[in-house]
Scaffold this motif. Structure first.
Motif, mmCIF file in Angstrom:
data_model
loop_
_atom_site.group_PDB
_atom_site.id
_atom_site.type_symbol
_atom_site.label_atom_id
_atom_site.label_comp_id
_atom_site.label_asym_id
_atom_site.label_seq_id
_atom_site.Cartn_x
_atom_site.Cartn_y
_atom_site.Cartn_z
ATOM 1 N N GLY A 130 42.147 17.156 -42.981
ATOM 2 C CA GLY A 130 43.162 18.066 -42.755
ATOM 3 C C GLY A 130 43.324 18.182 -41.355
ATOM 4 O O GLY A 130 44.280 19.215 -40.837
ATOM 5 N N GLY A 131 42.528 17.651 -40.259
ATOM 6 C CA GLY A 131 42.541 17.834 -39.028
ATOM 7 C C GLY A 131 43.204 16.535 -38.259
ATOM 8 O O GLY A 131 43.288 15.419 -38.880
ATOM 9 N N ALA A 132 43.092 16.781 -36.742
ATOM 10 C CA ALA A 132 43.616 15.434 -35.948
ATOM 11 C C ALA A 132 42.417 14.177 -36.168
ATOM 12 O O ALA A 132 43.006 13.131 -35.951
ATOM 13 N N ASP A 133 41.071 14.442 -36.658
ATOM 14 C CA ASP A 133 40.191 13.533 -36.545
ATOM 15 C C ASP A 133 40.454 12.164 -37.736
ATOM 16 O O ASP A 133 40.154 11.409 -37.776
ATOM 17 N N ALA A 134 41.444 12.775 -38.698
ATOM 18 C CA ALA A 134 41.849 12.007 -39.817
ATOM 19 C C ALA A 134 42.261 10.590 -39.317
ATOM 20 O O ALA A 134 42.328 9.711 -39.867
ATOM 21 N N ALA A 135 43.172 10.791 -38.247
ATOM 22 C CA ALA A 135 43.802 9.358 -37.429
ATOM 23 C C ALA A 135 42.650 8.531 -37.004
ATOM 24 O O ALA A 135 43.175 7.304 -36.739
ATOM 25 N N LEU A 136 41.507 9.109 -36.749
ATOM 26 C CA LEU A 136 40.430 8.172 -36.459
ATOM 27 C C LEU A 136 39.622 7.428 -37.411
ATOM 28 O O LEU A 136 38.860 6.670 -36.938
ATOM 29 N N LEU A 137 39.965 7.867 -38.543
ATOM 30 C CA LEU A 137 39.195 7.006 -39.903
ATOM 31 C C LEU A 137 39.462 5.363 -39.724
ATOM 32 O O LEU A 137 40.595 5.101 -39.658
ATOM 33 N N GLU A 144 30.928 -6.624 -46.421
ATOM 34 C CA GLU A 144 30.166 -6.230 -47.503
ATOM 35 C C GLU A 144 29.966 -4.721 -47.275
ATOM 36 O O GLU A 144 29.382 -4.155 -48.139
ATOM 37 N N CYS A 145 30.221 -4.098 -46.433
ATOM 38 C CA CYS A 145 30.048 -2.915 -46.124
ATOM 39 C C CYS A 145 31.191 -2.009 -46.398
ATOM 40 O O CYS A 145 32.453 -2.313 -46.131
ATOM 41 N N THR A 146 31.020 -0.905 -47.153
ATOM 42 C CA THR A 146 32.233 0.070 -47.229
ATOM 43 C C THR A 146 31.981 1.483 -46.537
ATOM 44 O O THR A 146 32.829 2.216 -47.001
ATOM 45 N N ARG A 147 31.202 1.602 -45.500
ATOM 46 C CA ARG A 147 31.204 2.647 -44.757
ATOM 47 C C ARG A 147 32.596 3.104 -44.061
ATOM 48 O O ARG A 147 33.056 2.196 -43.458
ATOM 49 N N VAL A 148 32.986 4.150 -44.002
ATOM 50 C CA VAL A 148 34.298 4.679 -43.112
ATOM 51 C C VAL A 148 33.556 5.531 -42.259
ATOM 52 O O VAL A 148 32.564 6.385 -42.221
ATOM 53 N N HIS A 149 34.031 5.274 -40.783
ATOM 54 C CA HIS A 149 33.405 6.104 -39.702
ATOM 55 C C HIS A 149 34.581 6.448 -39.049
ATOM 56 O O HIS A 149 35.733 6.036 -39.162
ATOM 57 N N LEU A 150 34.275 7.679 -37.956
ATOM 58 C CA LEU A 150 35.285 7.825 -37.044
ATOM 59 C C LEU A 150 35.311 6.886 -35.826
ATOM 60 O O LEU A 150 34.327 6.717 -35.394
ATOM 61 N N ASP A 151 36.331 6.452 -35.516
ATOM 62 C CA ASP A 151 36.544 5.481 -34.067
ATOM 63 C C ASP A 151 37.040 6.010 -33.100
ATOM 64 O O ASP A 151 38.040 6.465 -32.893
ATOM 65 N N ARG A 152 35.990 6.734 -32.263
ATOM 66 C CA ARG A 152 36.264 7.316 -30.950
ATOM 67 C C ARG A 152 35.953 6.435 -29.790
ATOM 68 O O ARG A 152 36.053 6.967 -28.584
ATOM 69 N N SER A 153 36.007 5.220 -30.088
ATOM 70 C CA SER A 153 35.828 4.325 -29.059
ATOM 71 C C SER A 153 37.027 4.150 -27.929
ATOM 72 O O SER A 153 38.387 4.484 -28.701
ATOM 73 N N ARG A 154 37.001 3.660 -26.827
ATOM 74 C CA ARG A 154 37.929 3.300 -25.903
ATOM 75 C C ARG A 154 38.988 2.387 -26.576
ATOM 76 O O ARG A 154 38.595 1.426 -26.935
ATOM 77 N N GLY A 155 40.187 2.779 -26.751
ATOM 78 C CA GLY A 155 41.204 2.062 -27.213
ATOM 79 C C GLY A 155 41.047 1.739 -28.639
ATOM 80 O O GLY A 155 41.571 0.796 -29.320
ATOM 81 N N ALA A 156 40.249 2.658 -29.434
ATOM 82 C CA ALA A 156 39.943 2.563 -30.809
ATOM 83 C C ALA A 156 39.619 1.053 -31.268
ATOM 84 O O ALA A 156 40.315 0.227 -32.192
ATOM 85 N N ARG A 157 38.988 0.640 -30.523
ATOM 86 C CA ARG A 157 38.355 -1.239 -30.599
ATOM 87 C C ARG A 157 37.210 -1.042 -31.478
ATOM 88 O O ARG A 157 36.629 -2.262 -31.744
ATOM 89 N N ARG A 158 36.452 0.069 -32.004
ATOM 90 C CA ARG A 158 35.331 -0.283 -32.663
ATOM 91 C C ARG A 158 35.631 -0.879 -34.007
ATOM 92 O O ARG A 158 36.353 -0.396 -34.831
ATOM 93 N N GLN A 159 34.740 -2.023 -34.398
ATOM 94 C CA GLN A 159 34.752 -2.580 -35.498
ATOM 95 C C GLN A 159 33.969 -2.317 -36.778
ATOM 96 O O GLN A 159 34.029 -2.242 -37.972
ATOM 97 N N TRP A 160 32.594 -1.905 -36.264
ATOM 98 C CA TRP A 160 31.736 -1.917 -36.965
ATOM 99 C C TRP A 160 31.191 -0.505 -37.269
ATOM 100 O O TRP A 160 31.148 0.300 -36.280
ATOM 101 N N CYS A 161 30.670 -0.018 -38.584
ATOM 102 C CA CYS A 161 30.073 1.213 -38.584
ATOM 103 C C CYS A 161 28.843 1.542 -37.704
ATOM 104 O O CYS A 161 28.731 2.466 -37.003
#
Length: 188
Positions: A130-137, A144-161
């Motif tokens: 319900g908050g602003a962090d939902a945009a970072l999912l 093979e992985c089904t983890r969902v993480h928050l991508d707080r990396s610079r430029g939203a470039r994080r690829q891996w959990c």
């Protein structure tokens, strides 16, 4: 697969959803006993102590909330409407009394029942979705992985959990494939 709990998703609700790993293939369950659920609550930092410890019914309820959280998170990632039953499960759990910190002579201490600990996790899910962090999912880039993480990396470039759990594995496989391809070209 490693049976230990890891907390790399950036939110306790996402870490709970990640206790069922490899959902599309192996389906590796980490919440296999009340003791494992106790360990998860303690490891996640949700509580400092549980009183009483978890029972089998607490595990069943935690799995129910976990699956509802995962359903809502994946709907959010796909831009789909939320499932009414999943909403009811998460909102029902979040509406119960949650863990409350206490100040002691040695500092902060939070002891809770398993139901209070689960309510705390459900509230994390409500705040996240319900908050602003939902945009970072973001879902892990390892197929093979089904983890969902928050991508707080610079430029939203994080690829891996996590680099240790998935990033290195995928990069090593790609490297081996390139080397094998190069050997075939030079041999051919």
């Amino acid at each position: 697969m490693n049976p230990d709990h890891v907390f790399l998703c950036g939110n306790p609700a996402l870490d709970l959803a990640a206790t069922l790993r490899a959902r599309r293939s192996l389906r590796w369950e980490l919440l296999t006993s009340p003791e494992r659920l106790d360990a998860w609550y303690l490891g996640a930092g949700i509580v400092d102590g549980l009183s009483p410890g978890c029972r089998e019914t607490d595990v069943e309820q935690a799995v129910r909330v976990r699956e509802a959280v995962y359903t809502l998170v994946t709907a959010r990632l796909r831009g789909e409407p939320y499932d009414d039953e999943a909403l009811a499960v998460v909102n029902g759990a979040a509406g119960r009394p949650s863990a409350a910190p206490q100040l002691t002579a040695s500092g902060r201490w939070m002891e809770a029942t398993p139901a209070e600990a689960l309510a705390t996790v459900a509230r994390h899910a409500v705040e996240l979705l319900g908050g602003a962090d939902a945009a970072l999912l973001k879902e892990c880039g390892n197929p093979e992985c089904t983890r969902v993480h928050l991508d707080r990396s610079r430029g939203a470039r994080r690829q891996w959990c996590g680099m240790e759990s998935c990033g290195n594995r995928v990069k090593a496989a790609a490297y081996r494939a390139r080397k094998k391809g190069a050997r075939q070209i030079t041999a051919g």
